[in-house]
Design an enzyme around this catalytic site. Sequence first.
Site, PDB file in Angstrom:
ATOM      1  N   HIS A  33      13.555   1.568   9.007  1.00  0.00           N
ATOM      2  CA  HIS A  33      13.002   0.643   9.992  1.00  0.00           C
ATOM      3  C   HIS A  33      12.094  -0.382   9.313  1.00  0.00           C
ATOM      4  CE1 HIS A  33       9.975  -0.288  13.287  1.00  0.00           C
ATOM      5  NE2 HIS A  33      11.119  -0.624  13.845  1.00  0.00           N
ATOM      6  N   HIS A  74       8.967  -9.768  12.261  1.00  0.00           N
ATOM      7  CA  HIS A  74       8.945  -9.133  13.574  1.00  0.00           C
ATOM      8  C   HIS A  74       8.099  -9.887  14.593  1.00  0.00           C
ATOM      9  CE1 HIS A  74       7.362  -6.360  16.669  1.00  0.00           C
ATOM     10  NE2 HIS A  74       8.583  -5.862  16.643  1.00  0.00           N
TER      11      HIS A  74
END
Length: 283
Positions: A33, A74
């Site tokens: 991740h 992100h």
Amino acid sequence: MTRRPPSSRHRPAPAYLADSVPGREGWPLGFAHRGADVGRENSLAAFQAAHDAGFAYLELDVRTTSDGELVVFHDETLERVTTGRGRLQEHTWNGLTEVHVGGEPLLRFADLLAALPEARLNVDLKDRAAAPAMARLLAEHEAWERVLVASFHDSRRRAFRRALAALGHEDRAFGPGRVATSGGAAAIAALVALGPVGLTRWLARHALDVDCVQVPVRHGRVRVVTADFVRRCHAAGLPVHVWVIDEPDEMHRLLDLGVDGIMTDRADVLADVFTTRGIWPQR
């Protein structure tokens, strides 16, 4: 529990989802991740280290700059993890070249494609402009089978499909060339709400146009990943990937339920769990 691969009665899985452990189709995938390095998230150094450790599948996020570059990042703003300030989309790529995360420079998606040609990339589209930009880059690099496109917003996945069509790419339901996608919030809500009344297979076949589902264990008070949810998705030909899991006991529990992939920030922990199950490394 004996694991079985999801049903392929509706259409064969895209190559992205068929390449877990070589020769053992249908076994669970381990996803790093954001590179599984919290201090250097979404950096080339983090992805390279995870890939070297055996992770063939790398999860990441992309946003667009003011001049249309697709950057692996992100947050909407730069402050949390970088030396920069402000919204990423208000900067040009040239203006971001001196910005660092954990001492590492920011990363363009095109550069990641070039740097790790053997990696499978699970890409979350964080803004609408990322959809056509992603389609253009996949065409330039002929990387159709290397990428799974995801987004919390199902509208971005649909925009990506339209961008592929506008480029003339034959996004086929069968055979090579299909770009894998996963469902967003609306798709998952439909599967959770309507699945128990027998509509999972209908949704998968006629309404969602996705190749897998990527979900949290629970959303608020609603437990998403249950044995019944996994069973219904498998019967409809949908692999189930779960995020973000860092505890070994929870990883084992989910694998015993039959999930098809786990995303983690703890690469070392997931590698140990997969090693005990004889499915590591994955490249």
